[in-house]
Design a protein around this motif. Sequence first.
Motif, PDB file in Angstrom:
ATOM      1  N   TYR A   1      69.141  21.527  41.393  1.00  0.00           N
ATOM      2  CA  TYR A   1      70.102  21.210  42.444  1.00  0.00           C
ATOM      3  C   TYR A   1      71.498  21.314  41.844  1.00  0.00           C
ATOM      4  O   TYR A   1      71.783  20.709  40.801  1.00  0.00           O
ATOM      5  N   SER A   2      72.362  22.077  42.483  1.00  0.00           N
ATOM      6  CA  SER A   2      73.734  22.249  42.004  1.00  0.00           C
ATOM      7  C   SER A   2      74.705  21.938  43.128  1.00  0.00           C
ATOM      8  O   SER A   2      74.534  22.392  44.260  1.00  0.00           O
ATOM      9  N   GLY A   3      75.721  21.139  42.820  1.00  0.00           N
ATOM     10  CA  GLY A   3      76.747  20.774  43.794  1.00  0.00           C
ATOM     11  C   GLY A   3      77.978  21.637  43.657  1.00  0.00           C
ATOM     12  O   GLY A   3      78.239  22.228  42.598  1.00  0.00           O
ATOM     13  N   THR A   4      78.766  21.716  44.723  1.00  0.00           N
ATOM     14  CA  THR A   4      79.969  22.538  44.749  1.00  0.00           C
ATOM     15  C   THR A   4      81.186  21.669  45.024  1.00  0.00           C
ATOM     16  O   THR A   4      81.074  20.494  45.374  1.00  0.00           O
ATOM     17  N   ASP A   5      82.356  22.279  44.886  1.00  0.00           N
ATOM     18  CA  ASP A   5      83.589  21.533  45.118  1.00  0.00           C
ATOM     19  C   ASP A   5      83.983  21.478  46.586  1.00  0.00           C
ATOM     20  O   ASP A   5      85.067  20.998  46.913  1.00  0.00           O
ATOM     21  N   ASP A   6      83.126  21.981  47.484  1.00  0.00           N
ATOM     22  CA  ASP A   6      83.395  21.834  48.911  1.00  0.00           C
ATOM     23  C   ASP A   6      82.264  21.086  49.620  1.00  0.00           C
ATOM     24  O   ASP A   6      82.089  21.217  50.825  1.00  0.00           O
ATOM     25  N   GLY A   7      81.500  20.299  48.881  1.00  0.00           N
ATOM     26  CA  GLY A   7      80.537  19.393  49.491  1.00  0.00           C
ATOM     27  C   GLY A   7      79.160  19.955  49.739  1.00  0.00           C
ATOM     28  O   GLY A   7      78.369  19.322  50.439  1.00  0.00           O
TER      29      GLY A   7
ATOM     30  N   VAL B   1      75.279  21.497  48.489  1.00  0.00           N
ATOM     31  CA  VAL B   1      74.250  21.362  47.458  1.00  0.00           C
ATOM     32  C   VAL B   1      73.304  22.539  47.603  1.00  0.00           C
ATOM     33  O   VAL B   1      72.713  22.746  48.674  1.00  0.00           O
ATOM     34  N   THR B   2      73.167  23.308  46.531  1.00  0.00           N
ATOM     35  CA  THR B   2      72.282  24.466  46.501  1.00  0.00           C
ATOM     36  C   THR B   2      71.029  24.124  45.701  1.00  0.00           C
ATOM     37  O   THR B   2      71.125  23.593  44.595  1.00  0.00           O
ATOM     38  N   LYS B   3      69.882  24.444  46.273  1.00  0.00           N
ATOM     39  CA  LYS B   3      68.588  24.168  45.638  1.00  0.00           C
ATOM     40  C   LYS B   3      67.911  25.496  45.353  1.00  0.00           C
ATOM     41  O   LYS B   3      67.790  26.344  46.240  1.00  0.00           O
ATOM     42  N   PHE B   4      67.446  25.679  44.102  1.00  0.00           N
ATOM     43  CA  PHE B   4      66.817  26.952  43.749  1.00  0.00           C
ATOM     44  C   PHE B   4      65.787  26.746  42.645  1.00  0.00           C
ATOM     45  O   PHE B   4      65.779  25.714  41.947  1.00  0.00           O
ATOM     46  N   ILE B   5      64.927  27.745  42.503  1.00  0.00           N
ATOM     47  CA  ILE B   5      63.971  27.818  41.408  1.00  0.00           C
ATOM     48  C   ILE B   5      64.043  29.210  40.811  1.00  0.00           C
ATOM     49  O   ILE B   5      64.646  30.120  41.393  1.00  0.00           O
ATOM     50  N   ASN B   6      63.424  29.370  39.652  1.00  0.00           N
ATOM     51  CA  ASN B   6      63.344  30.675  38.995  1.00  0.00           C
ATOM     52  C   ASN B   6      61.893  31.035  38.762  1.00  0.00           C
ATOM     53  O   ASN B   6      61.096  30.195  38.334  1.00  0.00           O
ATOM     54  N   ILE B   7      61.568  32.287  39.072  1.00  0.00           N
ATOM     55  CA  ILE B   7      60.215  32.795  38.903  1.00  0.00           C
ATOM     56  C   ILE B   7      60.266  33.929  37.886  1.00  0.00           C
ATOM     57  O   ILE B   7      61.010  34.901  38.057  1.00  0.00           O
ATOM     58  N   LEU B   8      59.490  33.783  36.824  1.00  0.00           N
ATOM     59  CA  LEU B   8      59.452  34.779  35.762  1.00  0.00           C
ATOM     60  C   LEU B   8      58.259  35.691  35.983  1.00  0.00           C
ATOM     61  O   LEU B   8      57.114  35.231  36.039  1.00  0.00           O
ATOM     62  N   THR B   9      58.539  36.973  36.151  1.00  0.00           N
ATOM     63  CA  THR B   9      57.499  37.970  36.403  1.00  0.00           C
ATOM     64  C   THR B   9      57.359  38.867  35.189  1.00  0.00           C
ATOM     65  O   THR B   9      58.351  39.412  34.689  1.00  0.00           O
ATOM     66  N   THR B  10      56.139  39.017  34.723  1.00  0.00           N
ATOM     67  CA  THR B  10      55.849  39.871  33.565  1.00  0.00           C
ATOM     68  C   THR B  10      55.241  41.179  34.033  1.00  0.00           C
ATOM     69  O   THR B  10      54.227  41.189  34.740  1.00  0.00           O
ATOM     70  N   HIS B  11      55.883  42.276  33.695  1.00  0.00           N
ATOM     71  CA  HIS B  11      55.387  43.596  34.055  1.00  0.00           C
ATOM     72  C   HIS B  11      54.472  44.114  32.955  1.00  0.00           C
ATOM     73  O   HIS B  11      54.814  44.053  31.766  1.00  0.00           O
ATOM     74  N   PRO B  12      53.311  44.624  33.314  1.00  0.00           N
ATOM     75  CA  PRO B  12      52.368  45.076  32.275  1.00  0.00           C
ATOM     76  C   PRO B  12      52.877  46.265  31.477  1.00  0.00           C
ATOM     77  O   PRO B  12      52.527  46.421  30.312  1.00  0.00           O
ATOM     78  N   ASN B  13      53.719  47.118  32.084  1.00  0.00           N
ATOM     79  CA  ASN B  13      54.196  48.324  31.395  1.00  0.00           C
ATOM     80  C   ASN B  13      55.577  48.150  30.783  1.00  0.00           C
ATOM     81  O   ASN B  13      56.212  49.122  30.401  1.00  0.00           O
ATOM     82  N   SER B  14      56.064  46.911  30.740  1.00  0.00           N
ATOM     83  CA  SER B  14      57.403  46.673  30.210  1.00  0.00           C
ATOM     84  C   SER B  14      57.380  45.424  29.350  1.00  0.00           C
ATOM     85  O   SER B  14      56.660  44.465  29.619  1.00  0.00           O
ATOM     86  N   THR B  15      58.198  45.464  28.317  1.00  0.00           N
ATOM     87  CA  THR B  15      58.309  44.299  27.431  1.00  0.00           C
ATOM     88  C   THR B  15      59.359  43.310  27.905  1.00  0.00           C
ATOM     89  O   THR B  15      59.461  42.210  27.378  1.00  0.00           O
ATOM     90  N   VAL B  16      60.132  43.706  28.918  1.00  0.00           N
ATOM     91  CA  VAL B  16      61.183  42.849  29.445  1.00  0.00           C
ATOM     92  C   VAL B  16      60.660  42.140  30.681  1.00  0.00           C
ATOM     93  O   VAL B  16      60.179  42.778  31.617  1.00  0.00           O
ATOM     94  N   ASP B  17      60.751  40.818  30.669  1.00  0.00           N
ATOM     95  CA  ASP B  17      60.331  40.038  31.818  1.00  0.00           C
ATOM     96  C   ASP B  17      61.448  40.009  32.853  1.00  0.00           C
ATOM     97  O   ASP B  17      62.637  39.957  32.522  1.00  0.00           O
TER      98      ASP B  17
ATOM     99  N   LEU C   1      83.536  18.842  54.428  1.00  0.00           N
ATOM    100  CA  LEU C   1      84.051  20.089  53.872  1.00  0.00           C
ATOM    101  C   LEU C   1      85.317  19.834  53.066  1.00  0.00           C
ATOM    102  O   LEU C   1      86.260  19.200  53.543  1.00  0.00           O
ATOM    103  N   GLY C   2      85.329  20.328  51.847  1.00  0.00           N
ATOM    104  CA  GLY C   2      86.472  20.141  50.965  1.00  0.00           C
ATOM    105  C   GLY C   2      86.342  18.981  50.006  1.00  0.00           C
ATOM    106  O   GLY C   2      87.196  18.812  49.138  1.00  0.00           O
ATOM    107  N   THR C   3      85.278  18.174  50.132  1.00  0.00           N
ATOM    108  CA  THR C   3      85.067  17.037  49.236  1.00  0.00           C
ATOM    109  C   THR C   3      84.210  17.477  48.054  1.00  0.00           C
ATOM    110  O   THR C   3      83.075  17.905  48.251  1.00  0.00           O
ATOM    111  N   PRO C   4      84.701  17.391  46.824  1.00  0.00           N
ATOM    112  CA  PRO C   4      83.918  17.875  45.679  1.00  0.00           C
ATOM    113  C   PRO C   4      82.731  16.972  45.373  1.00  0.00           C
ATOM    114  O   PRO C   4      82.796  15.750  45.527  1.00  0.00           O
ATOM    115  N   VAL C   5      81.653  17.603  44.946  1.00  0.00           N
ATOM    116  CA  VAL C   5      80.491  16.871  44.446  1.00  0.00           C
ATOM    117  C   VAL C   5      80.708  16.619  42.959  1.00  0.00           C
ATOM    118  O   VAL C   5      80.834  17.554  42.174  1.00  0.00           O
TER     119      VAL C   5
END
Length: 771
Positions: free
Chosen positions: A442-448, A450-466, A481-485
């Motif tokens: 969860y990340s807050g912004t300076d205009d009030g 809140v962004t929620k995100f996840i990261n998904i790591l995908t491994t390709h069989p033919n590549s060494t770079v994930d 609006l305009g109130t910083p978190v």
Amino acid sequence: MSRSNSRPSTAMAITILQAICIIYITSTGLRSVAGWMPDVRPDLQTKQDKVLAHFIGNSTDYFKILDHNDENILVGAKDVIYNVSLNGLKEIARLEWHSTDADRELCALKGKLEWDCHNYLRVYALRSNGEVLLCGTNSYKPRCRHYTPVEMSSEETASAGHAHVMRYEVSRDVEAQGLCPYSPAHNSTYAFADGQLYSATVADFSGGDPLIYRENLRTEQYDLKQLNQPDFVGAIERNGYVLFFFRELSMEFMNFGKAVYSRVARVCKNDRGGPYSHGKSWTSFLKARLNCSVPGEFPFYFDEIQAISPIVESGSKSLVYAVFTTSVNAIPGSAVCAYNVDDILAAFDGEFKSQKDSQSHWLPVERDQVPKPRPGPCVEDSRTLSSVAVNFIKTHPLMEDSVPAVHGRPLLTKVNLHHRLTAIAVHPQVKSLSGAYYDVVYSGTDDGKVTKFINILTTHPNSTVDRLKTVVISEMQVLPLGTPVRELVISTSKNSLVVVSDGSLVSVPLHHCTHIVDCLGCLSLQDPICAWDLQTHECKNLATSQHKFGTKTYLQSLNSTKKSAALLCPHVPRDGPGAETMSVVTIPPPPSEDQKLLYSNVGASQGDQPSFEQQPTGGDDFGLNKITLTSMDPDDMPSLNDPQKSTASVDEINRASAPSYVFLAIIVSITFVVGGSAGVFCVKAWSRMMEGQMDDSHRNHFGKPIQFKHQNTGKDINLLMGSNAYTTTQKTPNLDLEKDRSHECKNSTEHLEKELPCKTSTLTKVKRTYI
């Protein structure tokens, strides 16, 4: 004449060729042009998130989270520290500490405003013996107190009323220079480890003497190599070290200009100072740069760290998540990077960096010039170190190697003109339906927001770079609006996220599973804790629902597009003839008021699900904008399909007809080009033939007026009007002899006669002479 007609034809041909190239590139779907993808927009967006509870103060209270657990939270404010329950954000108790009248008067004499001359509580620590250490700004004269709790009688508790003032006895009251900031707005931090307070703040009234302090040890005063106008954002304790995160002016970049770099500094907890005159100096202070950049041939750096999270145990790794931004006058951008604690500690075992003189570049120190034993590691008694080793650390505090980010790139990047990231909190190791674990950030912004995100790591069989995929789950407007978190606190037991501003605490839901009303919306949310219940047809929270992982009663799709997620949703056969060939998705029940408020355009862009934007609402937009921006998956970019199409049949028709449109556009374009070229050739030939027939006097526009005989009427045509090509907007004379212009001339002379009624005017002379 041929020249003027050839230019539009050529311009048209170039425009058509450009259109052909654009259509070809778009239709082929080239994905190589993806240097910097636009911000990933979540499906779940609202103007205002549902507020579960709030705790309101004043905008000048400068709320600061001093401590918290899963039930309570301690908030430092102006002249008071609050103990607030996370269940409804209700005040349980408070402790007040006001500055004396003398301190406030002295603060006013120093030129400070009235709201500056208060005691803002900034430092809190609970000792093993039950004592409470509390430090405040004390009207720009920092002080610390040691409190001993005292049990209150029933009569004292009753007289306290709703405030529940806790009773403490002050056992010690000392000055806090170097332990607490002078101003509540100053970026300071601290860590309490092994019964000792480590602080990073300033030691003077003007803020010009920054330091990292513990007991009698501090960084060197006014030494720009150690600290150069730093802004401290956080401190953590790990493996016998205390790590400080801050941003400062870069000394190694001074020969090229002025830049701010993000740093992590390290000191040993058992450091006792050096021998002789170095008794009050750190012997283990080292610092390294934090690298948060978009990789490439020319990396793009996010150089200014803004906030960090506590250490997150993510599987076998211990991570620290941090928020970075660009400088204020640069391209507005923000990023979230994660760092392995082991990588941070390993950076301090590398080569040192130094500058030979003020005009030289900063280069690695050669190994034979490093004293032995190597300076910097923790030793049992630092007072036994040699003066050579201590002096080397003082003059070479910077490491050559920077600390790399996990996966070598930011976990989230945002390029937005309206807000920047300011705060971060992590819900670690959330178990999905498949049994995989994800860190929900969860990340807050300076205009009030809140962004929620996840990261998904995908491994390709033919590549060494994930491949690292960022899934933005939601973006909510939590504060006005305009109130910083300023800070974020997660309470898993209460399923709430506490958002802190300068003068308020707001509690919002940690998850929005129950606010989604259809299968596609639940799956498109891609929240690892949300799954679609096939039995009750509801989007449920896996943490609170009774389920068994691996069963087929729930659906979840985390690493997929909306098109593939729509195929997972169940289809119900329609009654009547032809039912075996038709299928529709189950229509969800009417939404409740909370669902109307929070449900945005989830699943509205793809699939067969009906959405609120597609249904007639009679003018009620549920508090949302009528025009919504649909989330675009990077795997689907670029595409010619209309993202607003709601049925799969229309998408299939568009995909089937796209090649025909391209072929037809190419044929039409070629026809235009061939036709335009033939037209240019014919016009040039006609022009040459006419030039052979005309007399040279036709090209004379500066001699006396020339009269032409009209072929039909036999009347003379006056070409005096507009005969000079430099007095009109028409650059070539009008040689159209087939059209009778006598009525135009008559109208022109009548118009002039109205404007010039004088009989002796030029118009009269013209009439007598030529008409």
